[in-house]
Write a protein that holds these residues in place. Sequence first.
Motif, short mmCIF file in Angstrom:
data_model
loop_
_atom_site.label_atom_id
_atom_site.label_comp_id
_atom_site.label_asym_id
_atom_site.label_seq_id
_atom_site.Cartn_x
_atom_site.Cartn_y
_atom_site.Cartn_z
N ASN A 459 30.34 48.20 29.04
CA ASN A 459 30.46 49.66 28.89
C ASN A 459 30.88 50.31 30.20
O ASN A 459 31.00 49.64 31.23
CB ASN A 459 29.14 50.26 28.39
CG ASN A 459 27.91 49.76 29.14
OD1 ASN A 459 26.85 49.66 28.56
ND2 ASN A 459 28.02 49.44 30.43
N MET A 460 31.09 51.61 30.14
CA MET A 460 31.44 52.36 31.34
C MET A 460 30.16 52.75 32.08
O MET A 460 29.09 52.88 31.47
CB MET A 460 32.22 53.62 30.98
CG MET A 460 33.50 53.35 30.20
SD MET A 460 34.69 52.36 31.12
CE MET A 460 35.20 53.52 32.37
N ASP A 461 30.27 52.91 33.39
CA ASP A 461 29.11 53.35 34.16
C ASP A 461 28.78 54.80 33.79
O ASP A 461 29.49 55.43 32.98
CB ASP A 461 29.39 53.21 35.66
CG ASP A 461 30.36 54.25 36.17
OD1 ASP A 461 31.35 54.52 35.44
OD2 ASP A 461 30.16 54.78 37.26
N GLN A 462 27.71 55.31 34.38
CA GLN A 462 27.22 56.64 34.00
C GLN A 462 28.28 57.72 34.20
O GLN A 462 28.37 58.67 33.42
CB GLN A 462 25.97 56.97 34.84
CG GLN A 462 25.18 58.17 34.33
CD GLN A 462 24.46 57.87 33.03
OE1 GLN A 462 23.98 56.77 32.82
NE2 GLN A 462 24.39 58.86 32.14
N GLN A 463 29.09 57.55 35.21
CA GLN A 463 30.13 58.55 35.49
C GLN A 463 31.43 58.28 34.73
O GLN A 463 32.38 59.07 34.79
CB GLN A 463 30.44 58.59 37.00
CG GLN A 463 29.34 59.20 37.84
CD GLN A 463 28.13 58.28 37.97
OE1 GLN A 463 28.29 57.06 38.05
NE2 GLN A 463 26.93 58.87 37.97
N GLY A 464 31.49 57.14 34.03
CA GLY A 464 32.68 56.81 33.26
C GLY A 464 33.86 56.40 34.11
O GLY A 464 35.02 56.62 33.72
N THR A 465 33.61 55.80 35.28
CA THR A 465 34.71 55.46 36.20
C THR A 465 35.10 53.99 36.15
O THR A 465 36.24 53.66 36.47
CB THR A 465 34.31 55.82 37.65
OG1 THR A 465 33.08 55.15 37.97
CG2 THR A 465 34.13 57.32 37.81
N TYR A 466 34.20 53.09 35.79
CA TYR A 466 34.55 51.66 35.75
C TYR A 466 33.68 50.93 34.72
O TYR A 466 32.62 51.42 34.31
CB TYR A 466 34.39 51.01 37.13
CG TYR A 466 33.00 51.13 37.71
CD1 TYR A 466 32.01 50.20 37.40
CD2 TYR A 466 32.70 52.17 38.60
CE1 TYR A 466 30.72 50.32 37.94
CE2 TYR A 466 31.43 52.28 39.15
CZ TYR A 466 30.44 51.36 38.81
OH TYR A 466 29.18 51.48 39.34
N HIS A 467 34.16 49.73 34.32
CA HIS A 467 33.43 48.91 33.36
C HIS A 467 32.35 48.10 34.08
O HIS A 467 32.54 47.68 35.23
CB HIS A 467 34.36 47.96 32.61
CG HIS A 467 35.28 48.65 31.66
ND1 HIS A 467 36.54 49.11 32.03
CD2 HIS A 467 35.13 48.97 30.35
CE1 HIS A 467 37.11 49.67 30.99
NE2 HIS A 467 36.29 49.60 29.94
N CYS A 468 31.25 47.85 33.38
CA CYS A 468 30.16 47.06 33.95
C CYS A 468 29.34 46.42 32.83
O CYS A 468 29.52 46.73 31.66
CB CYS A 468 29.27 47.93 34.85
SG CYS A 468 28.74 49.47 34.08
N PHE A 469 28.43 45.53 33.23
CA PHE A 469 27.60 44.81 32.25
C PHE A 469 26.28 45.56 32.05
O PHE A 469 25.57 45.85 33.02
CB PHE A 469 27.31 43.39 32.74
CG PHE A 469 26.45 42.59 31.79
CD1 PHE A 469 27.02 41.87 30.76
CD2 PHE A 469 25.07 42.55 31.94
CE1 PHE A 469 26.23 41.13 29.89
CE2 PHE A 469 24.27 41.82 31.08
CZ PHE A 469 24.85 41.10 30.04
N GLY A 470 25.97 45.85 30.79
CA GLY A 470 24.73 46.56 30.48
C GLY A 470 23.83 45.74 29.57
O GLY A 470 24.29 44.92 28.77
N LEU A 471 22.53 45.94 29.69
CA LEU A 471 21.55 45.26 28.85
C LEU A 471 20.57 46.28 28.30
O LEU A 471 20.05 47.13 29.06
CB LEU A 471 20.79 44.19 29.66
CG LEU A 471 19.78 43.34 28.88
CD1 LEU A 471 20.48 42.51 27.80
CD2 LEU A 471 19.00 42.42 29.83
N PHE A 472 20.28 46.21 26.98
CA PHE A 472 19.43 47.20 26.32
C PHE A 472 18.40 46.52 25.43
O PHE A 472 18.61 45.41 24.92
CB PHE A 472 20.29 48.16 25.49
CG PHE A 472 21.24 48.99 26.31
CD1 PHE A 472 20.89 50.26 26.73
CD2 PHE A 472 22.48 48.47 26.68
CE1 PHE A 472 21.77 51.00 27.50
CE2 PHE A 472 23.35 49.21 27.46
CZ PHE A 472 23.00 50.48 27.87
#
Length: 551
Positions: A459-472
């Motif tokens: 997904n995108m980071d909180q600011q929507g500037t780059y892609h990253c790996f998220g876990l929920f």
Amino acid sequence: MILPGADLFDPRIDMDSYVSPVESRLDCDFSFAFNDSNFSDRVLKIEIVAGLPDVKSAGDGCSSITEWARNRKRRRKDVKKDKAVEIVGQSEDEQALTCNIPDTEDTVAMVEGSPIDAQLDFHQRGDAAGPSSDSSWSMDCKTVLRVKSVHISSAILAAKSLFFHELFLNGIKESAQRDVTIQINASEEEALMDLLNFIYSNNLSACRATALLDVLLAAYKFKVASCMRYCSKLLRDIPMTCESALLYLDLPSSIVMAEAAQPLTNAAKKFLSVRYKDIYKFQEEVLKLPLAGIEAVLSSDYLQAASEDTIYDLVLKWAHTHYPKLEERKEVLGKRLVQLIRFPYMTCRKLKKVLNCNDFHPEFASKVVLEALFFKAETPLRQRALAVDVPNAVNRRFVERAYKYRPVKVVDFESPHQQCVVYLDLKREECAQLFPTGRVYSQAFHLGGQGFFLSAHCNMDQQGTYHCFGLFLGMQEKGSASFAVDYEFAARSKPTEGYVNKNKGNYTFTGGKAVGYRNLFGVLWEAFMEDDSNYFINGTLHLRAELTIRQ
């Protein structure tokens, strides 16, 4: 050639059959000599006898595979009590040679009532088909409608057919007689003549599926493996349907298992596995499949099922539908279907239910559950070794399918607090497929009677500037009461390769809600996925989540 343990449904498998050098030398065209007295040393007299008045050949006049199957079942039922093909060698003093083909591995010749051992090793010759078991070529005393005489070369027939090899070269006096008489049902005449023509020319006049199936059965009866392979190839070239695939698998088991017919039956299994790949999209159709069909579907590694738990439930539902009697159901499950259920990938919650399931013998249920639990306790490296081990590869019970929800390992604690530790492993390839907006979900696990799951995202980071790996972390049940949980995420990292805590927090869940971190590792997606990434150990990302119920 398919190697032992290879996945039959892997699209990379070449379905073409192997042809030995010995057999290739027999593929000369002798069609000029067929039924020509100048090139023949014997006369084959074919007595055509009356069969069922309303049945021609199984394929004669059939416009569909369904009609062929219906005719064949009728024909098999009519001749169920018959067990032999009679061969009569006529000499001047009318002595008779009778050769029976029983439903065993032995072929026994009878001369004036005296048994002569004439067993054949079906594995020593490249052109050998398996032994006979279907009785549709069997005759009893019936009216001879007509006699057809064919000039034949015993050498050519013996080279291609173990049936005629035995008849002509078994060493007894009658084997040297010039005239040999066989009896066949009128329904087999066309197929037998096409088979004889193939022995000389390596070609068939039959082109429809129904006619090719008749020739295939004839080739099996007279043990002409090269013709079985040829029929198998032609049938595979015809667009397959569910109807035809099920029919190929419903042929007599001895034919289905014969090496020469394996490419056809393998193609039928592969077709069904691909057709019902999304097993729950076609659940109603799958539940109506016969035993051979459900076996083909369950054998695939590529089933798009939510989890092995759901496959287990489907198998039981199918068994209850087709075998309402408990003892029959236990028999079919125990001997045919349980080896296709991959118990090691079922959840511990479902494995507990296996122990109490009346459809399995208690000893068997205990065995498969213990095996599954021991497998879960193994390291990933050891698990992969078990999956490719040759004895285990036969039924592939240790091979992971393409589940919609990823399996997890769960360790539960009851004190001092209700707690569970959940382990989720993702391969590098699976993570790469998440880019740019993909996500993958874990199988459900339970804590305090509530169902939870993990989900990994690109997904995108909180600011929507780059892609990253998220876990929920999410809770399954919608509309349930609030549920307060402390949670902590960790991942194995280099250089120590131990678990390192990444984030923790607490959250009061309501059904359908989730909590987590958009950027678990605090790096860009490209850095997370690079070859020297700190987070992939031997190509696998190891994640851990600890959940504790807050008092």
